[in-house]
Design an enzyme around this catalytic site. Structure first.
Site, mmCIF file in Angstrom:
data_model
loop_
_atom_site.group_PDB
_atom_site.id
_atom_site.type_symbol
_atom_site.label_atom_id
_atom_site.label_comp_id
_atom_site.label_asym_id
_atom_site.label_seq_id
_atom_site.Cartn_x
_atom_site.Cartn_y
_atom_site.Cartn_z
ATOM 1 N N TYR A 101 35.118 42.686 37.108
ATOM 2 C CA TYR A 101 36.505 43.169 37.177
ATOM 3 C C TYR A 101 36.650 44.688 37.226
ATOM 4 C CZ TYR A 101 37.581 38.333 36.231
ATOM 5 O OH TYR A 101 37.663 36.970 36.328
ATOM 6 N N ALA A 102 35.562 45.387 37.050
ATOM 7 C CA ALA A 102 35.662 46.847 37.122
ATOM 8 C C ALA A 102 34.387 47.402 37.748
ATOM 9 C CB ALA A 102 35.874 47.442 35.733
ATOM 10 N N LEU A 103 34.522 48.590 38.313
ATOM 11 C CA LEU A 103 33.366 49.246 38.917
ATOM 12 C C LEU A 103 32.770 50.225 37.911
ATOM 13 C CD1 LEU A 103 35.016 49.773 42.360
ATOM 14 C CD2 LEU A 103 32.759 48.718 42.079
ATOM 15 N N SER B 12 34.330 54.078 41.408
ATOM 16 C CA SER B 12 35.709 53.601 41.583
ATOM 17 C C SER B 12 36.518 54.650 42.332
ATOM 18 C CB SER B 12 36.349 53.360 40.214
ATOM 19 O OG SER B 12 37.757 53.278 40.354
ATOM 20 N N GLU C 98 43.606 43.040 45.796
ATOM 21 C CA GLU C 98 44.364 43.818 44.801
ATOM 22 C C GLU C 98 45.663 44.292 45.445
ATOM 23 O OE1 GLU C 98 42.231 46.986 42.892
ATOM 24 O OE2 GLU C 98 40.790 45.616 41.967
ATOM 25 N N HIS D 141 46.650 48.066 44.528
ATOM 26 C CA HIS D 141 45.824 49.271 44.669
ATOM 27 C C HIS D 141 46.015 49.914 46.053
ATOM 28 C CE1 HIS D 141 41.958 51.574 43.784
ATOM 29 N NE2 HIS D 141 42.147 51.795 45.071
HETATM 30 ZN ZN LIG Z 1 43.104 50.318 41.375
#
Ligand SMILES: [Zn+2]
Length: 287
Positions: free
Chosen positions: A147-149, A154, A206, A209
């Site tokens: 779920y995250a880089l 990022s 997303e 984003h």
């Molecule tokens: Zn984002």
């Protein structure tokens, strides 16, 4: 008698050839004078710019993903805490008081939401902007790799992206999300992780984003349904493309950069240059 006719034919042919030649010369002259064709622009009207390797890692078109980390530098250092800058808060809310954005990106976002307001869409909320690598590392630890880089990979560490929400509904169905999906390109923004491109971006859909790339790039990406990875590949393959948006013509060229590279730029023409964060630069001429 026959010789005389023969001589006349020769003369006529010579004269015809001469007239043709004269015609050609006149033609060429009038082309140069009347049309100012770009191919006859004298060499002295072309400037050259020197591009060094550090330019590869500067600009609005930098590709940042799991293969291409955010370049080290201080470009994003100009991000400010929006809750402490009321002058930058126009037409949108903040999810909390930690959100940071550069004043220039906040201004571009404001311009866009002003147009949305004209269409009756006006419940925007910024839920994330610039994140420093420390904050990204915390998120990565909290959320996990699905779920995250990791820090430095990022787009939020780059300072050109923001997560946009709506106070009305989830972005997938909110008027704010639908409006942005249809119109953000007009203001230089692109939906960075669309539903149909997850195989290319490596990131799940997303709808919140958005990434700033600027015009004319956002318009071409929208028209061709390209994400940034595809757009940069396309420019590299085509080397030069041209487009016209709102009566403004653009010429966009990719140049590989190794060591110091010389790039010709027509004098008196506005241009912008951005690296791709891989191996070259993109020069955009406003012609
Ligand atoms: Zn984002």
């Amino acid at each position: 008698m026959k010789k005389w006719i023969f001589g006349l034919i020769i003369l006529l042919l010579l004269d015809f050839g001469f007239a043709q030649h004269k015609l050609k010369v006149i033609d060429k002259k009038s082309t140069e004078e009347d049309h100012q064709a770009p191919e006859v622009t004298p060499v002295k009207n072309v400037l050259t710019i020197q591009v060094t390797k550090d330019q590869i890692h500067k600009g609005n078109l930098l590709l940042v993903n799991k293969d291409h980390p955010v370049p080290s530098g201080d470009e994003a250092a100009e991000a400010v805490n929006l809750s402490q800058h009321e002058e930058l808060l126009n037409g949108f809310g903040l999810l909390d008081n930690t959100i940071k954005l550069s004043p220039s990106l906040a201004q571009k976002f404001t311009t866009m939401v002003e147009f949305a307001e004209n269409d009756g869409v006006n419940h925007f909320l910024i839920s994330s902007g610039y994140r420093d690598e420390k904050r990204q590392e915390e998120l990565y630890q909290q959320m996990g790799a699905d779920y995250a880089l990791p820090a430095g990979y990022s787009e939020h560490n780059l300072g050109l992206s923001l997560d946009i929400g709506s106070t009305q509904a989830e972005m997938n169905s909110a008027p704010e999300g639908l409006w942005l999906k249809a119109n953000a390109w007009k203001y230089g923004f692109v939906l960075r992780y669309p539903q149909d491109k997850t195989a290319i971006t490596g990131i799940l859909y997303e709808p919140w984003h958005f990434r700033y790339v600027g015009l004319p790039h956002s318009a071409i990406m929208k028209e061709k349904n390209f994400v940034l990875e595809e757009y940069l590949d396309y420019l590299k393959e085509q080397k030069t493309i041209t487009t016209t948006i709102d009566h403004q013509s653009y010429q966009i060229s990719y140049y590989p950069v190794s060591g110091s590279t010389t790039i010709p730029i027509p004098a008196n023409e506005r241009y912008e240059i951005s690296g791709d964060n891989i191996d070259g630069v993109i020069v955009t001429l406003y012609s």
